[in-house]
Motif scaffolding. Structure first.
Motif, PDB file in Angstrom:
ATOM      1  N   ASP A   1     -15.520  -1.258  56.645  1.00 11.95           N
ATOM      2  CA  ASP A   1     -16.815  -0.649  56.927  1.00 11.95           C
ATOM      3  C   ASP A   1     -17.444  -1.359  58.122  1.00 11.95           C
ATOM      4  OD1 ASP A   1     -17.864  -3.053  55.885  1.00 11.95           O
ATOM      5  OD2 ASP A   1     -18.215  -2.154  53.911  1.00 11.95           O
ATOM      6  N   ILE A   2     -18.625  -0.938  58.495  1.00 15.51           N
ATOM      7  CA  ILE A   2     -19.287  -1.520  59.675  1.00 15.51           C
ATOM      8  C   ILE A   2     -19.460  -3.028  59.506  1.00 15.51           C
ATOM      9  CG2 ILE A   2     -21.421  -1.535  61.031  1.00 15.51           C
ATOM     10  CD1 ILE A   2     -21.634   1.498  60.382  1.00 15.51           C
ATOM     11  N   ALA A   3     -19.841  -3.461  58.309  1.00 18.29           N
ATOM     12  CA  ALA A   3     -20.037  -4.894  58.058  1.00 18.29           C
ATOM     13  C   ALA A   3     -18.752  -5.684  58.292  1.00 18.29           C
ATOM     14  CB  ALA A   3     -20.556  -5.121  56.641  1.00 18.29           C
ATOM     15  N   ASP A   4     -17.614  -5.110  57.962  1.00 20.30           N
ATOM     16  CA  ASP A   4     -16.340  -5.789  58.197  1.00 20.30           C
ATOM     17  C   ASP A   4     -16.107  -5.989  59.696  1.00 20.30           C
ATOM     18  OD1 ASP A   4     -15.559  -5.951  55.455  1.00 20.30           O
ATOM     19  OD2 ASP A   4     -14.981  -3.837  55.527  1.00 20.30           O
ATOM     20  N   TYR A   5     -16.370  -4.950  60.469  1.00 17.12           N
ATOM     21  CA  TYR A   5     -16.186  -5.072  61.919  1.00 17.12           C
ATOM     22  C   TYR A   5     -17.161  -6.085  62.519  1.00 17.12           C
ATOM     23  CZ  TYR A   5     -12.865  -1.245  61.801  1.00 17.12           C
ATOM     24  OH  TYR A   5     -11.753  -0.472  61.541  1.00 17.12           O
ATOM     25  N   VAL A   6     -18.395  -6.063  62.041  1.00 21.40           N
ATOM     26  CA  VAL A   6     -19.387  -7.032  62.526  1.00 21.40           C
ATOM     27  C   VAL A   6     -18.929  -8.449  62.190  1.00 21.40           C
ATOM     28  CG1 VAL A   6     -21.743  -7.878  62.218  1.00 21.40           C
ATOM     29  CG2 VAL A   6     -21.327  -5.432  62.503  1.00 21.40           C
ATOM     30  N   ALA A   7     -18.502  -8.668  60.943  1.00 16.91           N
ATOM     31  CA  ALA A   7     -18.047 -10.006  60.535  1.00 16.91           C
ATOM     32  C   ALA A   7     -16.843 -10.453  61.348  1.00 16.91           C
ATOM     33  CB  ALA A   7     -17.724 -10.019  59.039  1.00 16.91           C
TER      34      ALA A   7
ATOM     35  N   GLY B   1     -16.405  -9.794  64.374  1.00 14.31           N
ATOM     36  CA  GLY B   1     -16.821 -10.024  65.754  1.00 14.31           C
ATOM     37  C   GLY B   1     -16.618  -8.824  66.661  1.00 14.31           C
ATOM     38  N   VAL B   2     -16.367  -7.672  66.060  1.00 11.87           N
ATOM     39  CA  VAL B   2     -16.156  -6.446  66.829  1.00 11.87           C
ATOM     40  C   VAL B   2     -17.500  -5.738  66.976  1.00 11.87           C
ATOM     41  CG1 VAL B   2     -14.987  -4.210  66.855  1.00 11.87           C
ATOM     42  CG2 VAL B   2     -13.802  -6.232  65.969  1.00 11.87           C
ATOM     43  N   THR B   3     -17.827  -5.355  68.188  1.00  9.33           N
ATOM     44  CA  THR B   3     -19.081  -4.639  68.434  1.00  9.33           C
ATOM     45  C   THR B   3     -18.793  -3.180  68.757  1.00  9.33           C
ATOM     46  OG1 THR B   3     -19.051  -5.204  70.779  1.00  9.33           O
ATOM     47  CG2 THR B   3     -20.226  -6.717  69.306  1.00  9.33           C
ATOM     48  N   GLY B   4     -19.817  -2.362  68.673  1.00  8.82           N
ATOM     49  CA  GLY B   4     -19.690  -0.963  69.053  1.00  8.82           C
ATOM     50  C   GLY B   4     -19.222  -0.037  67.957  1.00  8.82           C
ATOM     51  N   VAL B   5     -19.147  -0.534  66.724  1.00  9.52           N
ATOM     52  CA  VAL B   5     -18.758   0.324  65.604  1.00  9.52           C
ATOM     53  C   VAL B   5     -20.044   0.756  64.897  1.00  9.52           C
ATOM     54  CG1 VAL B   5     -17.437   0.527  63.470  1.00  9.52           C
ATOM     55  CG2 VAL B   5     -16.573  -0.903  65.338  1.00  9.52           C
ATOM     56  N   TYR B   6     -20.222   2.072  64.805  1.00  5.65           N
ATOM     57  CA  TYR B   6     -21.424   2.646  64.189  1.00  5.65           C
ATOM     58  C   TYR B   6     -21.010   3.688  63.164  1.00  5.65           C
ATOM     59  CZ  TYR B   6     -23.198   0.632  68.506  1.00  5.65           C
ATOM     60  OH  TYR B   6     -23.477  -0.228  69.532  1.00  5.65           O
ATOM     61  N   VAL B   7     -21.977   4.177  62.423  1.00  7.81           N
ATOM     62  CA  VAL B   7     -21.713   5.223  61.428  1.00  7.81           C
ATOM     63  C   VAL B   7     -21.027   6.411  62.098  1.00  7.81           C
ATOM     64  CG1 VAL B   7     -22.783   6.868  59.831  1.00  7.81           C
ATOM     65  CG2 VAL B   7     -23.603   4.511  59.920  1.00  7.81           C
ATOM     66  N   ALA B   8     -21.487   6.771  63.278  1.00  6.19           N
ATOM     67  CA  ALA B   8     -20.967   7.960  63.961  1.00  6.19           C
ATOM     68  C   ALA B   8     -19.499   7.804  64.369  1.00  6.19           C
ATOM     69  CB  ALA B   8     -21.820   8.268  65.193  1.00  6.19           C
ATOM     70  N   ASN B   9     -19.024   6.588  64.623  1.00  7.67           N
ATOM     71  CA  ASN B   9     -17.643   6.439  65.088  1.00  7.67           C
ATOM     72  C   ASN B   9     -16.756   5.643  64.121  1.00  7.67           C
ATOM     73  OD1 ASN B   9     -18.468   3.800  65.517  1.00  7.67           O
ATOM     74  ND2 ASN B   9     -18.010   3.785  67.714  1.00  7.67           N
ATOM     75  N   LEU B  10     -17.276   5.292  62.956  1.00  4.54           N
ATOM     76  CA  LEU B  10     -16.510   4.473  62.008  1.00  4.54           C
ATOM     77  C   LEU B  10     -15.189   5.120  61.626  1.00  4.54           C
ATOM     78  CD1 LEU B  10     -16.218   1.983  60.200  1.00  4.54           C
ATOM     79  CD2 LEU B  10     -17.549   3.193  58.448  1.00  4.54           C
TER      80      LEU B  10
END
Length: 195
Positions: free
Chosen positions: A171-177, A179-188
Motif C-alpha cells: 500500500d502507499i504506506a509501504d512505499y513511503v516506508a 523511501g519511494v515517492t510519487g505513489v498515490y491512491v490514483a496510481n497505486l
C-alpha cells in the motif's frame, strides 16, 4: 586528616549517599519499574561519565544487566563506559560515515531495541543521513531504528508481491516506508502492477 565533627559527618554523609545510590541502581537493575537512577545517583555511587545525554542509555544497560550485573561500582562503571563508547561511535558515524559503522552490539549497548543483523544496514543508513545532534539521545536513535525496520519490512513486502501477486499487495504506506515517492491512491494499482 579528619579531626572535626563536621569532617567526620561529611564522610558519613558521603558513605550513606553512596550506599543509597548503589541500592537504588541495584533495585532498578532487578526491577526496572522501580525509580530510575539519576545522574546524581551515579555520581554518588562513584560512577563517572554519566550525564543527561546518556542517562537513558546507561539505565537501559543497568536494567539489562540485572541486579547481579551491577552489584559492584566497577560493574556499573563498565556499563557506563561501554554505553558512552557506543553512543560516541554512533555519533561519530552520523557525522562522518568513513568512521567505523555501529554494530548491533552498539545499538544494544545504548538501549535501542529491535536492531538485528537483518536491519542493521537500514539503521546505519538512517544514522548516516543525520548528524551527531540527530543521534544524541536514545530516543532519537530508536526512531531511526524503528524507521529502518519499517523500511526493511516494506521492501520485503514489495519484493514478495513482485515475486508472487498472491502475496499481500503493498500500500502507499509501504512505499513511503521504503523511501519511494510519487505513489498515490490514483496510481497505486499501476505501480503495483509494474513491480
Amino acid at each position: 586528616g579528619v579531626d572535626t565533627t563536621a569532617e567526620i559527618q561529611a564522610l558519613v554523609d558521603a558513605e550513606v549517599a553512596k550506599d543509597t545510590a548503589e541500592a537504588k541502581i541495584e533495585a532498578y537493575a532487578d526491577d526496572n519499574t522501580q525509580p530510575a537512577p539519576t545522574v546524581d545517583d551515579y555520581a554518588d555511587a562513584g560512577v563517572t561519565g554519566v550525564d543527561a545525554a546518556n542517562l537513558t542509555a546507561i539505565n537501559a544497560g543497568v536494567a539489562a544487566a540485572g541486579a547481579t550485573g551491577v552489584d559492584t561500582v566497577a560493574e556499573i562503571q563498565a556499563i557506563a563506559t561501554t554505553t558512552d563508547a557506543a553512543m560516541a561511535k554512533i555519533a561519530a558515524y552520523a557525522d562522518d560515515n568513513t568512521k567505523p559503522a555501529p554494530t548491533v552490539d552498539d545499538y544494544v549497548a545504548v538501549g535501542v531495541t529491535g536492531v538485528d543483523v537483518a536491519i542493521l544496514n537500514a539503521v546505519n543508513s538512517g544514522v548516516e543521513a543525520t548528524d551527531a545532534e540527530g543521534v544524541d539521545t536514545v530516543e532519537k536513535i530508536q526512531v531511526i531504528a524503528t524507521a529502518g525496520k519499517a523500511k526493511v519490512d516494506a521492501m520485503a513486502k514489495i519484493a514478495a508481491y513482485a515475486t508472487d501477486t498472491d502475496n499481500p499487495a503493498p500500500d502507499i504506506a509501504d512505499y513511503v516506508a521504503a523511501g519511494v515517492t510519487g505513489v498515490y491512491v490514483a496510481n497505486l494499482n499501476a505501480v503495483n502492477t509494474g513491480v
